[in-house]
Enzyme design. Structure first.
Site, short mmCIF file in Angstrom:
data_model
loop_
_atom_site.label_atom_id
_atom_site.label_comp_id
_atom_site.label_asym_id
_atom_site.label_seq_id
_atom_site.Cartn_x
_atom_site.Cartn_y
_atom_site.Cartn_z
N TYR A 70 22.16 -17.98 60.30
CA TYR A 70 20.92 -19.16 60.38
C TYR A 70 19.93 -18.48 60.80
CZ TYR A 70 18.74 -23.56 60.91
OH TYR A 70 18.00 -24.77 60.78
N PHE A 81 -4.57 -22.06 40.71
CA PHE A 81 -3.29 -22.36 39.92
C PHE A 81 -3.09 -23.92 40.06
CE2 PHE A 81 1.40 -22.73 39.73
CZ PHE A 81 1.35 -22.37 38.19
N ASP A 82 -2.28 -24.63 39.46
CA ASP A 82 -2.16 -26.16 39.40
C ASP A 82 -1.58 -26.57 40.69
OD1 ASP A 82 0.26 -25.17 38.67
OD2 ASP A 82 0.76 -26.72 37.04
N ASP A 125 -3.87 -15.46 46.60
CA ASP A 125 -2.85 -15.86 45.91
C ASP A 125 -1.94 -14.83 45.06
OD1 ASP A 125 -0.95 -17.44 44.33
OD2 ASP A 125 -2.30 -19.08 43.86
N ALA A 134 1.08 -14.14 43.53
CA ALA A 134 2.08 -14.17 42.80
C ALA A 134 2.19 -12.70 42.07
CB ALA A 134 1.85 -15.28 41.84
N LYS A 186 7.71 -14.41 40.47
CA LYS A 186 6.96 -13.76 39.60
C LYS A 186 7.21 -12.10 39.62
CE LYS A 186 5.04 -17.81 39.15
NZ LYS A 186 4.02 -18.25 39.89
N HIS A 225 1.64 -32.85 34.01
CA HIS A 225 1.90 -32.25 32.91
C HIS A 225 3.81 -31.94 32.93
CE1 HIS A 225 1.23 -28.99 35.47
NE2 HIS A 225 1.97 -27.83 34.76
C1 LIG Z 1 3.65 -19.75 40.40
C2 LIG Z 1 2.30 -19.69 41.03
C3 LIG Z 1 2.13 -20.60 42.22
C4 LIG Z 1 3.15 -21.67 42.81
O1 LIG Z 1 4.16 -21.01 43.29
P1 LIG Z 1 5.88 -21.44 42.86
O2 LIG Z 1 6.71 -20.59 43.13
O3 LIG Z 1 5.82 -22.06 41.50
O4 LIG Z 1 5.73 -22.85 43.93
C5 LIG Z 1 0.92 -20.36 42.79
N1 LIG Z 1 0.15 -19.63 42.31
C6 LIG Z 1 0.13 -18.88 41.41
C7 LIG Z 1 -1.03 -18.07 40.90
C8 LIG Z 1 1.27 -18.96 40.45
O5 LIG Z 1 1.61 -18.06 39.30
#
Ligand SMILES: *Cc1c(COP(=O)(O)O)cnc(C)c1O
Length: 461
Positions: A73, A125-126, A216, A218, A259, A451
């Site tokens: 933990y 991103f969304d 951001d 990813a 990703k 969506h």
């Molecule tokens: C996928 C993604 C996110 C959100 O990440 P999750 O792991 O799906 O919560 C944020 N920003 C970008 C650019 C992404 O591609």
């Protein structure tokens, strides 16, 4: 063929059988799913390009890591392994695992913005936009204008428009800007890369006005590969060195590790040196995610993530990975199918607006093409356009997106050249009967991130 498929730098050791439905069965399944591809069962999909997120194939080393994961933990060895790997690659002092990217956004954003504040990004991103709004702030996109022209081939279409950024800061007042966010690669613009120089120039503006700067992150590795290929001066720089330089310009990063780190679940929050901010993040992590040394993940997830952080940097792998996109894009070029070009890092964003000029934005051409791809070949893709963008949070009006894309996101190390050819053939077949395809209307929608859940039906004249 103008371009050669770059062979897989791996061989297959374990397989997963996929089901093949008939066209009639697929038509029935998508109607039952209320024309929302998120409602389909995964097993009813032949080639799943809904997302490249968490759909990657792990390596034998990562699967060995599953067995070695330390499930303590507090203070698990897998946690320390992960923190060390992330510190080594990104050069940041503080690293916090979280369960996925949006969790990092949730933990961080409310500490930096609230009512009356703004977040400015090359493109949110969304989920990023959603967490800015949930924190009470407003999200402003500030991508270079070339991004809105799918036919225009420029090397760094994901860049921040730095002049516009500075004028937005002056217009709203620097004290009102909670955060500037650089999304690499720029997902919503088509996985388009951002140049190292553009990150540096954005950082300079943030410093000038005393605004915090977040990456951001990813697709940190795919972005670095594009820098190496396309930005003068980086030809002989290693992927790892490029990443270190790019991250040195920012103050913090949020990362969906689903990703480029080639795992199925995970996220990271990185803070360069602000100890006070990190303390506050730890508190919120404990409330929302779990104790700081696991952050909503199993020990085995932490272990695989630590391994994947390095595997994602392998240049042979990245060349094959980006090569798959370039191969699919070349086949679309031959057929005269428009897409966000040059092709980006994690998928092909087909220009549904140009495929279906008779379908207006508020009848969702990107969603219409995604539905056709499923009917045609059992391919699941998704809309990146007005359907995804949703309604204005203030007026409730449908927003008009700059693009109407259908995204074919390619999972990492999962599909072969034959699958890629099926994608190209399906798009070519749909193009031949494009004028018969109809738009859609929404019959039910939730207030935010609609969506994922909305119901639709085809518009019959
Ligand atoms: C996928 C993604 C996110 C959100 O990440 P999750 O792991 O799906 O919560 C944020 N920003 C970008 C650019 C992404 O591609």
């Amino acid at each position: 063929m103008g371009i050669k498929y770059i062979p897989e730098p791996f061989r297959i050791k374990m397989v997963e059988t996929i089901k093949m439905l008939t066209r009639e069965e697929r038509e029935q399944k998508i109607a039952e799913a209320k024309y929302n591809l998120f409602n389909l069962k995964g097993e009813d999909v032949y080639i799943d390009l809904l997302t490249d997120s968490g759909t990657n194939a792990m390596s034998q080393d990562q699967w060995a890591g599953v067995m070695k994961g330390d499930e303590a933990y507090a203070g698990a060895s897998s946690y320390f392994k992960l923190v060390e790997a992330a510190q080594d690659i990104f050069g940041y002092k503080y690293i916090q695992p979280v369960h996925q990217g949006r969790a990092a956004e949730k933990v961080l954003f409310a500490l930096l913005m609230g009512e009356g504040k703004y977040s400015i990004s090359n493109m949110h991103f969304d989920t990023t936009r959603a967490h800015v709004e949930l924190a009470g702030a407003r999200a402003i996109d500030c991508v270079v204008p070339e991004a809105a022209d799918p036919a225009k081939r420029v090397p760094f279409k994901g860049n921040m428009d730095v002049e516009k950024l500075e004028s937005l800061i002056k217009e709203h007042g620097a004290d009102k800007i909670g955060l500037v966010i650089m999304t690499i690669t720029n997902n919503s613009a088509g996985g388009q890369p951002v140049a190292a120089q553009n990150v540096r120039e954005t950082a300079d503006i943030c410093k000038k006005y005393g605004i915090k700067f977040c990456i951001d992150a990813a697709r940190y590795a795919e972005n670095a590969f594009f820098i190496k290929q396309r930005e003068p001066g980086y030809e002989n720089t290693s992927i790892k060195e490029i990443i270190k330089e790019v991250f040195s310009y920012a103050d913090m990063f949020t990362m969906s590790a689903k990703k480029d780190t080639i795992v199925n679940m995970g996220g990271l929050l990185g803070i360069k040196d602000d100890e006070e901010l990190f303390q506050a993040c730890k508190g919120r992590t404990i409330s929302f995610e779990g104790f700081v040394t696991y952050g909503g993940l199993s020990g085995r997830d932490l272990e695989c993530l630590a391994i994947g952080l390095y595997e994602g940097l392998d240049e042979n792998y990245l060349r094959y990975r980006i090569g798959q996109m370039e191969y699919l894009a070349a086949r679309l070029d031959e057929a005269g199918i428009a897409y966000q070009s040059p092709v980006g890092g994690h998928g092909v964003f087909v220009d549904a607006k140009s495929m279906f000029p008779h379908i207006p934005y508020n009848e969702f051409p990107g969603q219409a093409l995604a539905i056709e791809l499923y009917k045609e070949a059992g391919i699941r893709s998704c809309d990146i356009g007005s359907y995804m963008l949703g309604n204005d949070p203030d007026t409730g009006e449908q927003l008009h997106a700059d693009f109407e894309f259908t995204r074919l996101a390619i999972p990492r190390r999962v599909y072969t050249q034959a699958h890629i050819d099926i994608m190209a053939d399906a798009l070519i077949n749909i193009k031949e009967r494009a004028s018969e395809v109809k738009g859609y209307k929404i019959t039910w929608e939730p207030p935010i991130l609609r969506h994922f859940q909305a119901s639709l039906e085809p518009i019959e004249e």
